[in-house]
Scaffold this motif. Structure first.
Motif, short mmCIF file in Angstrom:
data_model
loop_
_atom_site.label_atom_id
_atom_site.label_comp_id
_atom_site.label_asym_id
_atom_site.label_seq_id
_atom_site.Cartn_x
_atom_site.Cartn_y
_atom_site.Cartn_z
N ALA A 22 0.76 -1.35 -0.21
CA ALA A 22 0.17 0.21 0.15
C ALA A 22 0.43 1.13 -0.41
O ALA A 22 0.80 2.22 -0.72
N LEU A 23 1.84 1.80 1.33
CA LEU A 23 2.98 2.51 0.75
C LEU A 23 3.63 2.29 -0.06
O LEU A 23 3.49 3.45 -0.92
N ARG A 24 3.99 2.19 -1.25
CA ARG A 24 4.48 1.28 -2.80
C ARG A 24 3.67 1.95 -3.59
O ARG A 24 3.83 2.73 -4.75
N GLN A 25 2.49 1.74 -3.49
CA GLN A 25 1.50 2.31 -4.71
C GLN A 25 1.39 3.54 -4.05
O GLN A 25 0.81 3.91 -5.63
N MET A 26 1.41 4.35 -3.25
CA MET A 26 1.22 5.09 -2.53
C MET A 26 2.41 6.41 -4.04
O MET A 26 2.14 7.69 -4.55
N HIS A 70 8.02 0.04 8.51
CA HIS A 70 8.37 -0.01 8.01
C HIS A 70 7.84 1.86 7.73
O HIS A 70 7.10 3.28 8.58
N ALA A 71 9.05 2.68 6.78
CA ALA A 71 9.62 3.82 6.92
C ALA A 71 9.34 4.60 5.57
O ALA A 71 9.85 3.52 4.75
N PHE A 72 8.92 5.58 5.85
CA PHE A 72 8.00 5.91 4.66
C PHE A 72 8.90 7.29 4.54
O PHE A 72 8.19 8.17 4.97
N HIS A 73 9.66 7.51 3.17
CA HIS A 73 10.59 8.58 3.26
C HIS A 73 9.56 9.03 1.97
O HIS A 73 9.25 9.18 1.06
N LEU A 74 9.51 11.37 2.20
CA LEU A 74 8.88 11.99 0.80
C LEU A 74 9.55 12.94 1.20
O LEU A 74 9.42 14.24 1.88
N MET A 75 10.33 13.45 0.20
CA MET A 75 11.67 14.38 -0.17
C MET A 75 10.50 15.57 -0.78
O MET A 75 10.58 17.00 0.37
N PRO A 76 9.10 15.70 -1.01
CA PRO A 76 8.63 16.94 -1.73
C PRO A 76 8.30 17.70 -0.16
O PRO A 76 8.23 18.72 -0.17
N ILE A 77 7.63 16.94 1.00
CA ILE A 77 7.90 18.07 2.24
C ILE A 77 9.15 18.54 2.79
O ILE A 77 8.73 18.97 3.50
N ASN A 102 7.13 6.78 9.68
CA ASN A 102 6.59 5.52 10.13
C ASN A 102 5.33 4.80 10.93
O ASN A 102 4.92 5.16 11.44
N PHE A 103 6.07 4.17 10.24
CA PHE A 103 4.45 2.96 10.72
C PHE A 103 4.14 1.68 10.84
O PHE A 103 5.75 1.05 10.91
N ASP A 104 3.91 1.07 11.74
CA ASP A 104 3.78 -0.09 12.59
C ASP A 104 3.01 -1.49 12.32
O ASP A 104 2.90 -2.02 12.90
N ARG A 105 1.76 -0.27 12.21
CA ARG A 105 0.73 -1.72 12.06
C ARG A 105 -0.68 -0.31 10.78
O ARG A 105 -0.11 0.58 10.27
N TRP A 106 -2.13 -1.20 10.58
CA TRP A 106 -2.28 -0.17 9.38
C TRP A 106 -3.36 0.57 10.38
O TRP A 106 -3.76 -0.09 11.35
#
Length: 131
Positions: A22-26, A70-77, A102-106
């Motif tokens: 789901a995070l990848r698809q974003m 799950h670490a989600f990095h977003l450079m635009p922010i 960081n996400f550890d649950r849905w």
């Protein structure tokens, strides 16, 4: 006395196997403007298709699994911190540093909010000619 095993309860505290997907698809929603550098079952990393002012690849976003996190990095922010002005306190609590969540649950509401943030960041980069 005969012992019976308790049936485990379904819990939102567990990490479903599709959280990474789901995070990848974003990020992949914006694949037309991205160059994918890494794409495995535990690490996704993408740069902007257009190089930065220095002629080098410009990072856009990544997802990396490390244990339960799950670490989600977003450079635009990082480049446009004003995009964070309206985020919820719950999403703000997930932040580590200036551009990582960081996400550890849905958590559906937070994932939807994050998707909006990704879309806004991609739109900003596209308007600047980066995507």
């Amino acid at each position: 006395m005969k012992r019976t095993q308790a049936t485990p309860k379904a819990s939102t505290e567990t990490v479903p196997p599709d959280l990474f997907s789901a995070l990848r698809q974003m990020l992949l929603r914006h694949r037309d403007g991205l160059l994918v550098v890494h794409d495995t079952d535990q690490h996704f990393y993408a740069n902007c298709r257009t190089p930065g002012a220095n002629g080098k690849a410009q990072f856009f976003g990544a997802v990396k699994v490390s244990g339960r996190k799950h670490a989600f990095h977003l450079m635009p922010i990082y480049d446009h911190s004003e995009l964070l002005a309206g985020i919820s306190p719950a999403l703000k609590q997930r932040m580590q540093g200036k551009s990582c969540f960081n996400f550890d649950r849905w958590d559906e509401p937070l994932l939807q909010e994050l998707q909006t943030l990704v879309d806004q960041g991609a739109a900003r980069y596209a308007a600047e000619g980066r995507l």
